[in-house]
Motif scaffolding. Structure first.
Motif, PDB file in Angstrom:
ATOM      1  N   TRP A 202      11.257   8.792  -1.169  1.00 49.25           N
ATOM      2  CA  TRP A 202      10.413   8.203  -0.814  1.00 49.25           C
ATOM      3  C   TRP A 202       8.904   8.075  -2.004  1.00 49.25           C
ATOM      4  CZ3 TRP A 202       9.973  13.104   3.398  1.00 49.25           C
ATOM      5  CH2 TRP A 202      10.538  12.524   4.359  1.00 49.25           C
ATOM      6  N   MET A 203       8.165   6.937  -2.243  1.00 52.48           N
ATOM      7  CA  MET A 203       8.090   6.950  -3.958  1.00 52.48           C
ATOM      8  C   MET A 203       6.722   6.122  -3.113  1.00 52.48           C
ATOM      9  SD  MET A 203      11.160   4.065  -5.334  1.00 52.48           S
ATOM     10  CE  MET A 203      11.383   3.593  -3.279  1.00 52.48           C
ATOM     11  N   ARG A 204       5.462   6.779  -3.928  1.00 58.56           N
ATOM     12  CA  ARG A 204       4.335   6.572  -3.810  1.00 58.56           C
ATOM     13  C   ARG A 204       3.928   5.531  -5.056  1.00 58.56           C
ATOM     14  NH1 ARG A 204       1.885  10.528  -4.755  1.00 58.56           N
ATOM     15  NH2 ARG A 204       1.585  10.761  -2.349  1.00 58.56           N
ATOM     16  N   LEU A 205       3.311   4.444  -4.752  1.00 61.04           N
ATOM     17  CA  LEU A 205       3.717   2.758  -5.316  1.00 61.04           C
ATOM     18  C   LEU A 205       2.348   2.953  -5.560  1.00 61.04           C
ATOM     19  CD1 LEU A 205       5.681  -0.122  -3.892  1.00 61.04           C
ATOM     20  CD2 LEU A 205       6.156   2.273  -5.200  1.00 61.04           C
ATOM     21  N   THR A 206       1.438   2.521  -7.606  1.00 60.99           N
ATOM     22  CA  THR A 206       0.380   2.207  -8.108  1.00 60.99           C
ATOM     23  C   THR A 206      -0.137   1.556  -8.886  1.00 60.99           C
ATOM     24  OG1 THR A 206      -0.497   4.784  -7.656  1.00 60.99           O
ATOM     25  CG2 THR A 206      -1.410   3.341  -8.647  1.00 60.99           C
ATOM     26  N   ALA A 207      -0.639   0.427  -8.076  1.00 61.06           N
ATOM     27  CA  ALA A 207      -1.824  -0.860  -8.896  1.00 61.06           C
ATOM     28  C   ALA A 207      -2.701  -0.320  -9.784  1.00 61.06           C
ATOM     29  CB  ALA A 207      -0.831  -1.342  -7.994  1.00 61.06           C
ATOM     30  N   LYS A 208      -2.751  -0.530 -10.274  1.00 55.04           N
ATOM     31  CA  LYS A 208      -3.890  -0.496 -11.656  1.00 55.04           C
ATOM     32  C   LYS A 208      -4.606  -1.968 -12.154  1.00 55.04           C
ATOM     33  CE  LYS A 208      -4.304   4.189 -11.215  1.00 55.04           C
ATOM     34  NZ  LYS A 208      -5.177   5.144 -11.234  1.00 55.04           N
ATOM     35  N   ASN A 333       3.315  -4.206 -13.400  1.00 51.58           N
ATOM     36  CA  ASN A 333       1.614  -3.802 -13.332  1.00 51.58           C
ATOM     37  C   ASN A 333       1.769  -2.923 -12.350  1.00 51.58           C
ATOM     38  OD1 ASN A 333       0.365  -5.092 -15.015  1.00 51.58           O
ATOM     39  ND2 ASN A 333       0.485  -7.003 -13.919  1.00 51.58           N
ATOM     40  N   VAL A 334       2.513  -2.264 -11.639  1.00 49.60           N
ATOM     41  CA  VAL A 334       2.884  -1.272 -10.816  1.00 49.60           C
ATOM     42  C   VAL A 334       3.605  -0.286 -11.211  1.00 49.60           C
ATOM     43  CG1 VAL A 334       3.468  -0.840  -8.089  1.00 49.60           C
ATOM     44  CG2 VAL A 334       2.845  -3.189  -8.770  1.00 49.60           C
ATOM     45  N   SER A 335       3.607   0.966 -11.006  1.00 50.62           N
ATOM     46  CA  SER A 335       4.709   2.322 -11.179  1.00 50.62           C
ATOM     47  C   SER A 335       4.968   2.765  -9.958  1.00 50.62           C
ATOM     48  CB  SER A 335       3.445   3.070 -11.964  1.00 50.62           C
ATOM     49  OG  SER A 335       2.106   3.158 -11.299  1.00 50.62           O
TER      50      SER A 335
END
Length: 435
Positions: A202-208, A333-335
């Motif tokens: 289960w992953m949380r993706l974050t874009a800055k 650009n997404v972690s």
């Protein structure tokens, strides 16, 4: 001591457990499992056991008890079941999910399938055997756990980390999501025994990006970056990867149905399995499904960041390939970070324990064909496998043809046939004799 009849008891035990609210939304804010644990401990103490209730946090209770076998020098067997259930909306149900009502020859309620049915069968078998003075051939450890529905942090994982000594000698285990029947015809039934589980990511993706006014040009929009990554992941067609367990399942089912098996087109065989195709189809490949999106706080403001959640599941032996693919799909650009991550497991469908399961099924249903399968989800077995245990999903139920049992896991109108519970008690009793 009064001799108890497990077949008579199991239905009421199941109803009682369903009526105890042990919903677990994963936020550690629910009622917990304490009330259910006290009920289980009382039932075990009544037949001479000395159960321990162990709390990992307030209300997050686990029950452990050991039954001395005829030969305690042998490796021990673990029987485990979880006491928590997933949340529900009672307005969606035909009968209230905490009612334990009997209707249409079934026990209804949250947990009737996942997995207070098996908890009740374990209790019924143990209570009958001990009231009759029948010990198992080897030591049996009973574990009724908390928090399985949220990954086992307060249950099996905590027990394996903090109380491994209670499982001393246990090398094999059985529990949920296996042993239930799927009718082939009037005379033959498949009994799917879980021999493998996909891993969990289960992953949380974050874009800055760059915050700014919604009316202006912005080439660093976090929502755009995130949406594109989520779209790539959600639409990606994962290649088929046939593991040992899946290949054995497909071979067995093709033989039973007299189908020509082309392993290069395994989906054609799976498509013939009716409602079961949903469960089995998910074990032919890795999967990653976007499940949540969050970003922004006003229509005319471009936010600095945006997040999404993805439910990833990877097959045994394919974890490295899974994450390499995910990272490629994310883009630069997404972690990603883990919300929850756990291993995939698999064991061969052979040995004395498998023979015991198969023999017990055949003794109660001569039309039984036991076959291994891979579970697309996960169970507490992942935690206990870290203690060196080999495990299977074996909660034996002979089900009516046409009942979409697998579709009721976490669904509405969860129910288990009364006769299936009684069948399970008989099979588990025979299994313990032969284990």
């Amino acid at each position: 001591m009064t001799v108890l009849n497990g077949e008579d008891e199991v239905v009421e035990l199941c109803r009682d457990l369903i009526r105890i609210d042990s919903t677990n939304a994963g936020d550690n804010a629910g009622p917990g499992e304490r009330a259910a644990a006290e009920y289980v401990a009382e039932k075990l103490a009544e037949v001479g056991l000395e159960p321990q209730i162990l709390e990992s946090d307030r209300g997050r209770a686990n029950v452990i008890a050991r039954i001395a076998g005829e030969d305690s020098s042998r490796d021990a067997l673990l029987l485990h079941g979880h006491l928590d259930v997933v949340p529900f909306n009672p307005d969606d149900w035909t009968h209230h999910p905490l009612s334990g009502e009997i209707a249409d020859d079934c026990v209804w309620g949250r947990g009737a399938v996942d997995m207070k049915n098996m908890d009740a069968m374990m209790l019924a078998v143990v209570r009958q055997r001990l009231s009759e003075g029948r010990r198992p051939p080897r030591d049996v450890v009973l574990a009724f756990t908390a928090d399985e529905e949220a990954g086992g942090t307060y249950g099996a994982q905590w027990l394996a980390d903090k109380h491994a000594d209670l499982f001393e000698g246990c090398t094999e285990a059985i529990s949920e999501v296996g042993g239930f029947s799927v009718s082939l015809d009037d005379a033959r039934r498949l009994y799917l025994i879980q021999a493998a589980e996909k891993g969990i990511a289960w992953m949380r993706l974050t874009a800055k990006g760059r915050a700014g006014h919604g009316s202006m040009l912005n080439s660093e929009n976090a929502i755009t970056e995130l949406a594109e990554a989520v779209g790539r992941i959600g639409r990606y067609e994962w290649p088929m990867r046939l593991t040992q367990t899946v290949t054995t399942f497909l071979t067995e089912i093709s033989g039973a149905l007299e189908l020509e098996l082309d392993l290069d087109d395994a989906e054609a065989t799976v498509a013939k399995l009716g409602p079961l195709a949903r469960m089995i189809g998910a074990t032919l490949r890795n999967t990653a499904n976007p499940t949540m999106l969050d970003g922004g706080y006003k229509a005319n403001v471009i936010p600095q960041s945006a997040t999404a959640h993805v439910d990833g599941r990877f097959l045994p032996g394919y974890e490295e390939e899974f994450f390499a693919t995910i990272d490629e799909l994310l883009g630069p650009n997404v972690s990603r970070e883990f919300v929850y991550h756990d291993i995939a497991i698999e064991t061969g469908f052979d040995g004395a324990l498998v023979r015991s399961m198969t023999d017990a099924l055949l003794a109660e249903d001569p039309g039984a064909l036991a076959v291994p399968y891979t579970l697309s989800g996960g169970t507490d077995l992942k935690a206990f496998s870290r203690l060196g245990m080999r495990g299977f999903g074996f909660s034996p139920l002979r089900l009516p043809a046409g009942l979409d049992f697998s579709g009721m896991f976490h669904g509405v109108d969860e129910r288990v046939p009364v006769d299936s519970l009684r069948f399970g008690v008989r099979v588990l009793d025979r299994f313990l004799d032969g284990s």
